[in-house]
Design a protein around this motif. Structure first.
Motif, PDB file in Angstrom:
ATOM      1  N   GLU A   1      -0.774  -5.319 -47.325  1.00  0.00           N
ATOM      2  CA  GLU A   1       0.659  -5.619 -47.285  1.00  0.00           C
ATOM      3  C   GLU A   1       0.895  -7.091 -46.979  1.00  0.00           C
ATOM      4  O   GLU A   1       2.010  -7.582 -47.096  1.00  0.00           O
ATOM      5  CB  GLU A   1       1.380  -4.745 -46.249  1.00  0.00           C
ATOM      6  N   ASP A   2      -0.170  -7.821 -46.601  1.00  0.00           N
ATOM      7  CA  ASP A   2      -0.056  -9.245 -46.308  1.00  0.00           C
ATOM      8  C   ASP A   2      -0.144 -10.116 -47.560  1.00  0.00           C
ATOM      9  O   ASP A   2       0.090 -11.318 -47.491  1.00  0.00           O
ATOM     10  CB  ASP A   2      -1.134  -9.678 -45.318  1.00  0.00           C
TER      11      ASP A   2
ATOM     12  N   LYS B   1       4.873  -8.670 -50.405  1.00  0.00           N
ATOM     13  CA  LYS B   1       6.006  -8.890 -49.516  1.00  0.00           C
ATOM     14  C   LYS B   1       7.339  -9.042 -50.247  1.00  0.00           C
ATOM     15  O   LYS B   1       8.394  -8.956 -49.614  1.00  0.00           O
ATOM     16  CB  LYS B   1       5.761 -10.135 -48.662  1.00  0.00           C
TER      17      LYS B   1
ATOM     18  N   GLY C   1       9.133  -5.748 -49.758  1.00  0.00           N
ATOM     19  CA  GLY C   1       9.070  -5.115 -48.449  1.00  0.00           C
ATOM     20  C   GLY C   1       7.873  -4.191 -48.344  1.00  0.00           C
ATOM     21  O   GLY C   1       7.189  -3.911 -49.321  1.00  0.00           O
ATOM     22  N   ALA C   2       7.636  -3.708 -47.146  1.00  0.00           N
ATOM     23  CA  ALA C   2       6.472  -2.862 -46.878  1.00  0.00           C
ATOM     24  C   ALA C   2       6.676  -1.445 -47.402  1.00  0.00           C
ATOM     25  O   ALA C   2       7.801  -0.957 -47.498  1.00  0.00           O
ATOM     26  CB  ALA C   2       6.210  -2.823 -45.372  1.00  0.00           C
TER      27      ALA C   2
ATOM     28  N   GLU D   1       1.040 -12.030 -50.582  1.00  0.00           N
ATOM     29  CA  GLU D   1       2.380 -12.622 -50.770  1.00  0.00           C
ATOM     30  C   GLU D   1       3.248 -11.812 -51.731  1.00  0.00           C
ATOM     31  O   GLU D   1       4.417 -11.552 -51.470  1.00  0.00           O
ATOM     32  CB  GLU D   1       2.255 -14.068 -51.242  1.00  0.00           C
TER      33      GLU D   1
ATOM     34  N   HIS E   1       8.962  -2.019 -56.867  1.00  0.00           N
ATOM     35  CA  HIS E   1       8.608  -3.405 -56.553  1.00  0.00           C
ATOM     36  C   HIS E   1       9.456  -4.361 -57.395  1.00  0.00           C
ATOM     37  O   HIS E   1      10.015  -5.314 -56.885  1.00  0.00           O
ATOM     38  CB  HIS E   1       7.126  -3.638 -56.805  1.00  0.00           C
TER      39      HIS E   1
ATOM     40  N   TYR F   1      -1.595  -2.580 -53.456  1.00  0.00           N
ATOM     41  CA  TYR F   1      -1.997  -3.898 -52.973  1.00  0.00           C
ATOM     42  C   TYR F   1      -3.205  -3.798 -52.062  1.00  0.00           C
ATOM     43  O   TYR F   1      -3.371  -2.819 -51.336  1.00  0.00           O
ATOM     44  CB  TYR F   1      -0.830  -4.582 -52.250  1.00  0.00           C
TER      45      TYR F   1
END
Length: 131
Positions: A58-59, A64, A67-68, A61, A73, A55
């Protein structure tokens, strides 16, 4: 009959992850693209589509959803009727979180994991001999 056809891993280093899955398990690259705030490198063993995802932040959408940090995924399952399956998911306590036409429909299972339902052929088997 539904079948698992896709697994997406969120990884910190695309080239390192690619080298690992290629050298250890013989996965071959099929395509690399940038979409929805991440780079996806798709690889195959001839049966399953493995997407390695990095990504932009990590911000994002979609980052998320799981999770971080590095993790599975989501995974994808091929179904004959996405509308009927989506109704079964919701009746079973799951929640549909995306339903874009022509795309994979993501859902969150009651246990919190994220997966997607796709139309037959989205992740068609590809020879792992071709890069």
């Amino acid at each position: 009959m539904p079948r698992i056809v896709h697994i997406a891993l969120k990884v910190p280093d695309l080239e390192e992850a690619t080298k690992f899955y290629a050298s250890v398990f013989g996965f071959k690259e099929t395509k690399t693209s940038h979409d929805r705030g991440h780079v996806s490198r798709h690889m195959t063993d001839g049966n399953i589509d493995l997407a390695l995802m990095v990504y932009d932040s990590e911000d994002v959408e979609e980052a998320k959803l799981s999770g971080a940090g590095p993790c599975i995924h989501h995974w994808g399952i091929e179904v004959d009727d996405r509308d009927a399956t989506a109704a079964q998911i919701e009746a079973g306590g799951g929640k549909m979180i995306s339903r874009e036409d022509g795309s994979a429909w993501k859902f969150r299972a009651p246990d919190g994991t994220v997966a997607e339902i796709v139309k037959a052929g989205r992740y068609a088997k590809k020879s792992n001999q071709a890069a």
